[in-house]
Design a protein around this motif. Structure first.
Motif, short mmCIF file in Angstrom:
data_model
loop_
_atom_site.label_atom_id
_atom_site.label_comp_id
_atom_site.label_asym_id
_atom_site.label_seq_id
_atom_site.Cartn_x
_atom_site.Cartn_y
_atom_site.Cartn_z
N LEU A 1 0.84 -1.19 0.00
CA LEU A 1 0.00 0.00 0.00
C LEU A 1 0.88 1.24 0.00
O LEU A 1 1.96 1.22 0.59
CB LEU A 1 -0.89 0.01 1.25
CG LEU A 1 -1.84 -1.16 1.45
CD1 LEU A 1 -2.52 -1.06 2.81
CD2 LEU A 1 -2.86 -1.25 0.34
N LEU A 2 0.41 2.29 -0.63
CA LEU A 2 1.13 3.55 -0.63
C LEU A 2 0.50 4.50 0.38
O LEU A 2 -0.74 4.64 0.43
CB LEU A 2 1.12 4.19 -2.02
CG LEU A 2 1.84 3.38 -3.10
CD1 LEU A 2 1.67 4.05 -4.46
CD2 LEU A 2 3.30 3.19 -2.76
N TRP A 3 1.34 5.13 1.19
CA TRP A 3 0.86 6.02 2.24
C TRP A 3 -0.10 7.07 1.70
O TRP A 3 -1.14 7.35 2.29
CB TRP A 3 2.04 6.67 2.95
CG TRP A 3 1.61 7.60 4.02
CD1 TRP A 3 1.71 8.95 4.04
CD2 TRP A 3 0.97 7.24 5.25
NE1 TRP A 3 1.17 9.46 5.20
CE2 TRP A 3 0.71 8.42 5.97
CE3 TRP A 3 0.59 6.03 5.82
CZ2 TRP A 3 0.09 8.43 7.20
CZ3 TRP A 3 -0.04 6.04 7.06
CH2 TRP A 3 -0.27 7.23 7.73
N ALA A 4 0.21 7.64 0.56
CA ALA A 4 -0.64 8.69 -0.01
C ALA A 4 -2.05 8.18 -0.31
O ALA A 4 -3.01 8.94 -0.24
CB ALA A 4 0.00 9.25 -1.29
N CYS B 1 2.37 -3.60 7.17
CA CYS B 1 1.95 -4.50 6.09
C CYS B 1 2.78 -5.78 6.10
O CYS B 1 2.25 -6.87 5.89
CB CYS B 1 2.04 -3.80 4.74
SG CYS B 1 0.79 -2.54 4.46
N GLY B 2 4.08 -5.65 6.35
CA GLY B 2 4.94 -6.83 6.43
C GLY B 2 4.48 -7.77 7.53
O GLY B 2 4.48 -9.00 7.36
N PHE B 3 4.08 -7.21 8.66
CA PHE B 3 3.60 -8.03 9.76
C PHE B 3 2.29 -8.73 9.39
O PHE B 3 2.13 -9.94 9.65
CB PHE B 3 3.41 -7.16 11.00
CG PHE B 3 3.00 -7.94 12.22
CD1 PHE B 3 3.88 -8.82 12.83
CD2 PHE B 3 1.74 -7.78 12.76
CE1 PHE B 3 3.50 -9.54 13.96
CE2 PHE B 3 1.36 -8.49 13.88
CZ PHE B 3 2.24 -9.38 14.48
N LEU B 4 1.37 -8.00 8.78
CA LEU B 4 0.12 -8.62 8.35
C LEU B 4 0.38 -9.76 7.37
O LEU B 4 -0.25 -10.83 7.45
CB LEU B 4 -0.82 -7.59 7.71
CG LEU B 4 -1.31 -6.45 8.58
CD1 LEU B 4 -2.27 -5.56 7.79
CD2 LEU B 4 -1.96 -6.94 9.86
N ARG B 5 1.32 -9.55 6.45
CA ARG B 5 1.68 -10.60 5.49
C ARG B 5 2.24 -11.82 6.21
O ARG B 5 1.88 -12.96 5.90
CB ARG B 5 2.72 -10.09 4.49
CG ARG B 5 2.16 -9.42 3.28
CD ARG B 5 3.20 -9.25 2.17
NE ARG B 5 4.50 -8.80 2.64
CZ ARG B 5 4.84 -7.54 2.83
NH1 ARG B 5 3.96 -6.57 2.61
NH2 ARG B 5 6.05 -7.23 3.25
N LEU C 1 -8.98 -2.63 5.41
CA LEU C 1 -7.81 -3.15 4.72
C LEU C 1 -7.36 -4.41 5.42
O LEU C 1 -7.81 -4.73 6.51
CB LEU C 1 -6.68 -2.12 4.65
CG LEU C 1 -6.10 -1.58 5.95
CD1 LEU C 1 -4.98 -2.47 6.46
CD2 LEU C 1 -5.57 -0.18 5.72
N GLY C 2 -6.46 -5.13 4.78
CA GLY C 2 -5.92 -6.33 5.40
C GLY C 2 -5.18 -7.20 4.41
O GLY C 2 -5.11 -6.90 3.22
N PHE C 3 -4.65 -8.29 4.95
CA PHE C 3 -3.96 -9.27 4.12
C PHE C 3 -4.99 -10.15 3.46
O PHE C 3 -5.83 -10.76 4.12
CB PHE C 3 -3.01 -10.11 4.97
CG PHE C 3 -2.34 -11.21 4.19
CD1 PHE C 3 -1.27 -10.92 3.35
CD2 PHE C 3 -2.79 -12.51 4.28
CE1 PHE C 3 -0.65 -11.93 2.61
CE2 PHE C 3 -2.18 -13.53 3.55
CZ PHE C 3 -1.11 -13.24 2.72
N ASP D 1 -2.20 -12.77 -1.79
CA ASP D 1 -0.91 -12.84 -1.11
C ASP D 1 -0.29 -11.46 -0.92
O ASP D 1 0.90 -11.26 -1.09
CB ASP D 1 0.06 -13.76 -1.86
CG ASP D 1 1.28 -14.10 -1.01
OD1 ASP D 1 1.13 -14.31 0.20
OD2 ASP D 1 2.41 -14.13 -1.57
N ARG D 2 -1.14 -10.51 -0.54
CA ARG D 2 -0.67 -9.15 -0.27
C ARG D 2 -1.71 -8.41 0.55
O ARG D 2 -2.84 -8.83 0.69
CB ARG D 2 -0.35 -8.41 -1.56
CG ARG D 2 -1.51 -8.16 -2.48
CD ARG D 2 -1.07 -7.52 -3.80
NE ARG D 2 -0.34 -6.31 -3.55
CZ ARG D 2 -0.78 -5.08 -3.81
NH1 ARG D 2 -1.94 -4.93 -4.40
NH2 ARG D 2 -0.07 -4.03 -3.52
#
Length: 169
Positions: free
Chosen positions: A4-7, A116-120, A143-145, A150-151
């Motif tokens: 995901l992009l912060w913007a 996001c890395g942790f959710l993955r 939002l979520g994994f 796979d993202r």
């Protein structure tokens, strides 16, 4: 490349809009899934602290935590994803892995990437979705994994996205 992009998602990380502590959860789990999460935390070497009330203990097996009497104080497990980002797992029930994050700690692309890395990691380990609901708005993930994709993805509809973006501006 970032999930995901912060913007694009900053409105979903606004504590005034979403609540400071959104609910993050993995539905339809078991005691074995909880243990997989505990094993993942240990394997990754994330700093962690398990406590029951004010007392700190070594991290027990999931079965031991989840078989506590119903009137016992709910234990928690704090997991530092980085020096400034903490996930706090609550052991309410075996059928849902749940944890809180503080949106004030998740500001900017770098910290979003950590989250996001942790959710993955959790989603891949369990092979299940990891969903983030606004605080107090259970069952409406924004939002979520996504295990199939796979993202980490946005689940919020376009109207909700526009409202979140307008609130931030």
């Amino acid at each position: 490349m970032a999930d995901l992009l912060w913007a694009d998602v900053r409105g979903f990380f606004d504590p005034d809009l979403m609540g400071a502590l959104p609910d993050v959860r993995v539905p339809n789990t078991s005691v074995e899934d909880w243990q997989l999460v505990l094993d993942l935390v240990a394997k990754k070497g994330w700093k962690r602290q398990y406590s029951e009330g004010e007392t700190v203990f070594p991290v027990p097996r999931a079965e031991a935590v989840l078989s506590r009497p119903a009137d016992a104080e709910c234990p928690d497990l704090q997991v530092w994803l980085s020096a400034d980002v903490v996930a706090i797992f609550r052991f309410h029930a075996h059928d849902e892995v749940d944890f809180d994050v503080d949106l004030r700690e998740l500001q900017g692309q770098e910290r979003l990437d950590v989250f996001c890395g942790f959710l993955r990691e959790v989603g891949r380990r369990l092979g299940k979705p990891v969903l983030m609901d606004p605080e107090g708005d259970y069952g409406r993930p924004v939002l979520g994994f996504d295990a199939e994709a796979d993202r980490v993805v946005l689940f919020a509809d376009s109207q909700t996205r526009r409202l979140a973006d307008a609130q931030v501006r």
